[in-house]
Scaffold this motif. Structure first.
Motif, PDB file in Angstrom:
ATOM      1  N   TRP A 124      18.015  37.506 -41.717  1.00 45.23           N
ATOM      2  CA  TRP A 124      18.808  38.587 -42.287  1.00 45.23           C
ATOM      3  C   TRP A 124      19.102  39.672 -41.250  1.00 45.23           C
ATOM      4  O   TRP A 124      20.221  40.178 -41.172  1.00 45.23           O
ATOM      5  CB  TRP A 124      18.067  39.200 -43.473  1.00 45.23           C
ATOM      6  CG  TRP A 124      18.303  38.506 -44.772  1.00 45.23           C
ATOM      7  CD1 TRP A 124      18.987  37.348 -44.981  1.00 45.23           C
ATOM      8  CD2 TRP A 124      17.859  38.959 -46.051  1.00 45.23           C
ATOM      9  NE1 TRP A 124      18.982  37.030 -46.316  1.00 45.23           N
ATOM     10  CE2 TRP A 124      18.307  38.010 -47.001  1.00 45.23           C
ATOM     11  CE3 TRP A 124      17.134  40.056 -46.493  1.00 45.23           C
ATOM     12  CZ2 TRP A 124      18.041  38.135 -48.368  1.00 45.23           C
ATOM     13  CZ3 TRP A 124      16.868  40.189 -47.843  1.00 45.23           C
ATOM     14  CH2 TRP A 124      17.317  39.242 -48.770  1.00 45.23           C
ATOM     15  N   PHE A 125      18.078  40.071 -40.480  1.00 45.21           N
ATOM     16  CA  PHE A 125      18.296  41.153 -39.521  1.00 45.21           C
ATOM     17  C   PHE A 125      19.181  40.670 -38.373  1.00 45.21           C
ATOM     18  O   PHE A 125      20.041  41.425 -37.899  1.00 45.21           O
ATOM     19  CB  PHE A 125      16.966  41.683 -38.985  1.00 45.21           C
ATOM     20  CG  PHE A 125      17.125  42.979 -38.231  1.00 45.21           C
ATOM     21  CD1 PHE A 125      17.368  44.157 -38.928  1.00 45.21           C
ATOM     22  CD2 PHE A 125      17.054  43.016 -36.850  1.00 45.21           C
ATOM     23  CE1 PHE A 125      17.530  45.363 -38.246  1.00 45.21           C
ATOM     24  CE2 PHE A 125      17.214  44.205 -36.161  1.00 45.21           C
ATOM     25  CZ  PHE A 125      17.453  45.389 -36.857  1.00 45.21           C
ATOM     26  N   GLN A 126      18.986  39.451 -37.949  1.00 50.89           N
ATOM     27  CA  GLN A 126      19.861  38.908 -36.906  1.00 50.89           C
ATOM     28  C   GLN A 126      21.309  38.848 -37.396  1.00 50.89           C
ATOM     29  O   GLN A 126      22.243  39.138 -36.650  1.00 50.89           O
ATOM     30  CB  GLN A 126      19.365  37.527 -36.482  1.00 50.89           C
ATOM     31  CG  GLN A 126      18.051  37.540 -35.721  1.00 50.89           C
ATOM     32  CD  GLN A 126      18.132  38.342 -34.430  1.00 50.89           C
ATOM     33  OE1 GLN A 126      18.994  38.079 -33.588  1.00 50.89           O
ATOM     34  NE2 GLN A 126      17.266  39.338 -34.291  1.00 50.89           N
ATOM     35  N   GLU A 127      21.485  38.494 -38.661  1.00 49.01           N
ATOM     36  CA  GLU A 127      22.831  38.494 -39.251  1.00 49.01           C
ATOM     37  C   GLU A 127      23.389  39.908 -39.294  1.00 49.01           C
ATOM     38  O   GLU A 127      24.586  40.130 -39.028  1.00 49.01           O
ATOM     39  CB  GLU A 127      22.770  37.898 -40.652  1.00 49.01           C
ATOM     40  CG  GLU A 127      24.119  37.789 -41.353  1.00 49.01           C
ATOM     41  CD  GLU A 127      24.004  37.275 -42.777  1.00 49.01           C
ATOM     42  OE1 GLU A 127      25.003  37.386 -43.516  1.00 49.01           O
ATOM     43  OE2 GLU A 127      22.914  36.774 -43.156  1.00 49.01           O
ATOM     44  N   ALA A 128      22.551  40.888 -39.622  1.00 47.21           N
ATOM     45  CA  ALA A 128      22.995  42.278 -39.681  1.00 47.21           C
ATOM     46  C   ALA A 128      23.451  42.773 -38.313  1.00 47.21           C
ATOM     47  O   ALA A 128      24.456  43.488 -38.206  1.00 47.21           O
ATOM     48  CB  ALA A 128      21.865  43.156 -40.219  1.00 47.21           C
ATOM     49  N   LEU A 129      22.724  42.405 -37.271  1.00 43.88           N
ATOM     50  CA  LEU A 129      23.122  42.811 -35.924  1.00 43.88           C
ATOM     51  C   LEU A 129      24.479  42.225 -35.558  1.00 43.88           C
ATOM     52  O   LEU A 129      25.333  42.896 -34.969  1.00 43.88           O
ATOM     53  CB  LEU A 129      22.062  42.377 -34.905  1.00 43.88           C
ATOM     54  CG  LEU A 129      20.692  43.051 -35.001  1.00 43.88           C
ATOM     55  CD1 LEU A 129      19.773  42.501 -33.908  1.00 43.88           C
ATOM     56  CD2 LEU A 129      20.807  44.566 -34.876  1.00 43.88           C
ATOM     57  N   ALA A 130      24.684  40.968 -35.918  1.00 45.54           N
ATOM     58  CA  ALA A 130      25.941  40.291 -35.562  1.00 45.54           C
ATOM     59  C   ALA A 130      27.112  40.772 -36.410  1.00 45.54           C
ATOM     60  O   ALA A 130      28.249  40.835 -35.936  1.00 45.54           O
ATOM     61  CB  ALA A 130      25.771  38.781 -35.712  1.00 45.54           C
ATOM     62  N   ALA A 131      26.836  41.146 -37.659  1.00 42.06           N
ATOM     63  CA  ALA A 131      27.920  41.477 -38.595  1.00 42.06           C
ATOM     64  C   ALA A 131      28.528  42.850 -38.337  1.00 42.06           C
ATOM     65  O   ALA A 131      29.717  43.061 -38.585  1.00 42.06           O
ATOM     66  CB  ALA A 131      27.402  41.395 -40.031  1.00 42.06           C
ATOM     67  N   GLY A 132      27.742  43.793 -37.876  1.00 39.29           N
ATOM     68  CA  GLY A 132      28.285  45.106 -37.534  1.00 39.29           C
ATOM     69  C   GLY A 132      28.363  46.077 -38.690  1.00 39.29           C
ATOM     70  O   GLY A 132      27.954  45.803 -39.819  1.00 39.29           O
ATOM     71  N   ARG A 133      28.919  47.232 -38.379  1.00 36.30           N
ATOM     72  CA  ARG A 133      29.011  48.343 -39.329  1.00 36.30           C
ATOM     73  C   ARG A 133      29.704  47.927 -40.622  1.00 36.30           C
ATOM     74  O   ARG A 133      30.677  47.194 -40.616  1.00 36.30           O
ATOM     75  CB  ARG A 133      29.800  49.490 -38.710  1.00 36.30           C
ATOM     76  CG  ARG A 133      29.065  50.316 -37.694  1.00 36.30           C
ATOM     77  CD  ARG A 133      29.995  51.412 -37.169  1.00 36.30           C
ATOM     78  NE  ARG A 133      29.295  52.409 -36.384  1.00 36.30           N
ATOM     79  CZ  ARG A 133      28.995  52.273 -35.097  1.00 36.30           C
ATOM     80  NH1 ARG A 133      29.329  51.144 -34.475  1.00 36.30           N
ATOM     81  NH2 ARG A 133      28.362  53.229 -34.447  1.00 36.30           N
ATOM     82  N   GLY A 134      29.188  48.480 -41.738  1.00 35.66           N
ATOM     83  CA  GLY A 134      29.841  48.304 -43.012  1.00 35.66           C
ATOM     84  C   GLY A 134      29.711  46.940 -43.642  1.00 35.66           C
ATOM     85  O   GLY A 134      30.273  46.691 -44.709  1.00 35.66           O
ATOM     86  N   SER A 135      28.955  46.052 -43.022  1.00 34.09           N
ATOM     87  CA  SER A 135      28.824  44.687 -43.528  1.00 34.09           C
ATOM     88  C   SER A 135      27.783  44.616 -44.634  1.00 34.09           C
ATOM     89  O   SER A 135      26.873  45.441 -44.729  1.00 34.09           O
ATOM     90  CB  SER A 135      28.421  43.739 -42.394  1.00 34.09           C
ATOM     91  OG  SER A 135      27.142  44.077 -41.901  1.00 34.09           O
TER      92      SER A 135
END
Length: 562
Positions: A124-135
């Motif tokens: 989840w956190f790795q996805e959050a880093l890749a997805a960027g702001r507002g995701s």
């Protein structure tokens, strides 16, 4: 009165829904318990190999500290996958074999759940880093923009409990909250997806046969992050009354009410115990039957070896437990504090206005490399044995930490280069961290790791471990290990009801209480011997003459039948 060692049945009563109320629970820190594959790190198969030892010890359950995939930024409390086993510790099949072996030995299994934060390696956190702001991915965590014209300053001046800022900046310039290590980003519990995923985790382990859960920092989950965010000083000044923006909020119990529905859907219901460092008046909320059902009581863990403190703590916590309909818990050591054999061998620490130790008891000693103030090892162990018999005589659950049954002291002289605890690295010169109570256990009196594994251990073991090893103490009637075995066996036979009655001893340094069946516990916190009346002697923590309790010791008695 004569007694024999209690032998656990090959299988416990599977439908006993109240087993936890009076249980003796043994905490295992898996990476430091037993190493089956010889890589220096304790593992699941190592625990399975020691089931006969645990059965002979006489415990009712084990509590496993995290064994999940982890980078070990915080001893496994940085969880990368909540529904798997760290490959360095084994596989899910290994876990199932361990669970089956413990159950066959009459030992239930409680596992640690770490819901406030994940590892920064969690998908989840790795996805959050890749997805960027507002995701949507970032909404599972607590991301904020920084302060200043370029956002280079953290959103607030909040401090991590492990030292330093509670905010960390990511590559695109946003900041995430971590109340603990930087590798432990806080989850956002206002997000329904977070809540649903933890329900899946609880069902995953319950379906495998796990009997209960220990909830890490249970008071931290929910937060009110309405802008503008308060400063660190403003947060510290607020009362912790259920409305604090960051800790012990009333709305956290909405989470636990949902979890209780999950627990109660199993037969017997799964148990849970909260690690909640909150005001005593707030403890019953966590321990209620509609919530987690039980909460840790850490008061004895923070107390000196002092009769007045012990009596007040016991009386207060029995009232608290009664108010929630739960049973209380008793603990002297765990994976987060200096071992009590060492705490009791040091001078009393200074105390703040609340009566708590001004510094974690033993920290000054650790900071001096175990030199100052001077540790009286013999006295510390003598007091630790007395406190153990006092604790095991109380109504409620007794939580034991691996190695205390061997009389282990804290390991002070760990080279800085071999330390692992983030507290040490983030608080240089202020806190030596928790590695000293996490050093792997000594099973034999010789060998590269004292029988922990084939080769070395992931934390260095001192030479004095040899005299404290299982092999050295097994069969020695005067040893601490044999004392624990006899005490736990008798406790199984004698534990009855959830009340006690204090009996006046005429001395402020001697406590005496009786249980409903006539079982009597007398602890002499002083140094002068205390004479006893006529009663059947059962067990003593130290050599004592007939009709007396030696200084700094505990005896168990059984009142004569009328």
């Amino acid at each position: 009165m004569t007694t024999t060692l209690h032998t656990l049945s090959s299988a416990f009563a599977i439908d006993d829904a109240t087993w936890w109320r009076q249980a003796a629970v043994y905490q295992i820190y898996p990476r430091s318990f037993a190493d089956a594959n010889g890589d220096g790190l304790g593992d699941i198969a190592g625990i399975t190999s020691r089931v006969p030892y645990l059965q002979e010890l006489g415990i009712d359950a084990v509590w496993l500290s995290p064994f999940y995939p982890s980078a070990l930024a915080d001893g496994g409390y940085d969880v990368a996958d909540y529904r798997n086993v760290d490959p360095r510790l084994g596989t899910l099949e290994d876990f199932d074999e361990m669970l089956a072996a413990l159950h066959a030995a009459g030992i239930r299994v409680v596992v640690d759940i770490v819901p406030n934060h994940s590892s920064d390696l969690h998908e989840w956190f790795q996805e959050a880093l890749a997805a960027g702001r507002g995701s949507a991915a970032r909404e599972r965590y607590i991301f904020r923009e920084g302060r200043g014209p370029d956002g280079a300053e953290p959103p607030t001046d909040w401090k991590s409990l492990f030292g330093g800022s509670a905010w960390e900046r990511v590559e695109d310039g946003q900041w995430y909250l971590h109340n603990f290590a930087v590798e432990q980003p806080d989850l956002d519990w206002s997000n329904p997806e977070v809540r649903e995923d933890f329900v899946r985790t609880l069902r995953f382990w319950s379906d495998r046969g796990v009997d209960g859960f220990r909830i890490d920092v249970a008071h931290f989950l929910t937060k009110d992050l309405t802008e503008p965010l308060l400063s660190h000083a403003e947060l510290e000044a607020l009362p912790k009354d259920g409305n604090h923006p960051m800790v012990d909020r009333d709305d956290v119990h909405e989470v636990y009410a949902q979890w209780r529905e999950v627990f109660n859907s199993y037969d017997p219901p799964r148990t849970a115990v909260a690690e909640a460092w909150v005001d005593p008046s707030r403890v019953p909320l966590y321990a209620s039957a509609s919530g987690l059902g039980q909460a840790f009581n850490f008061d004895l863990l923070e107390a000196d070896f002092d009769a007045d403190q012990f009596q007040k703590i016991v009386s207060a916590n029995l009232v608290l437990a009664s108010s929630s309909g739960s049973s209380t818990t008793w603990v002297l050591s765990n994976h987060d504090v200096v071992r009590h054999a060492t705490r009791y061998g040091l001078p009393h620490p200074d105390r703040d206005e609340s009566g708590r130790p001004a510094l974690k008891h033993g920290n000054e000693w650790l900071l001096s490399g175990g030199m100052q103030p001077e540790l009286d090892r013999a006295r510390g162990l003598r007091r630790a044995r007395a406190a153990a018999l006092f604790l095991l005589g109380l109504p409620g659950s007794a939580y034991l930490y691996q190695g205390e049954e061997l009389g282990l002291h804290e390991v002070a002289d760990i080279p800085d280069a071999e330390r692992q605890d983030p507290t040490f690295f983030r608080s240089p010169g202020l806190d030596m961290g928790r590695d000293g109570c996490r050093v792997p256990l000594p099973w034999t009196s010789s060998g590269a790791s004292f029988g922990f594994g084939a080769d070395g251990a992931h934390l260095p073991q001192p030479d004095w471990f040899a005299a404290h090893s299982v092999a050295e103490q097994d069969g020695d009637r005067e040893s601490t290990l044999m004392l624990y075995r006899r005490a736990l066996a008798l406790r199984h036979e004698l534990q009855s009801g959830e009340e006690l009655e204090w009996v006046d001893t005429g001395r402020p340094d001697v406590l005496r209480f009786t249980r409903p069946n006539g079982w009597t516990v007398v602890t002499n916190f002083g140094t002068e011997s205390f004479d006893l009346d006529d009663a059947d002697f059962l067990l003593a923590s130290a050599d004592t003459r007939v009709g007396a309790v030696a200084g700094e010791s505990t005896v168990w008695l059984m009142a004569h039948a009328d």
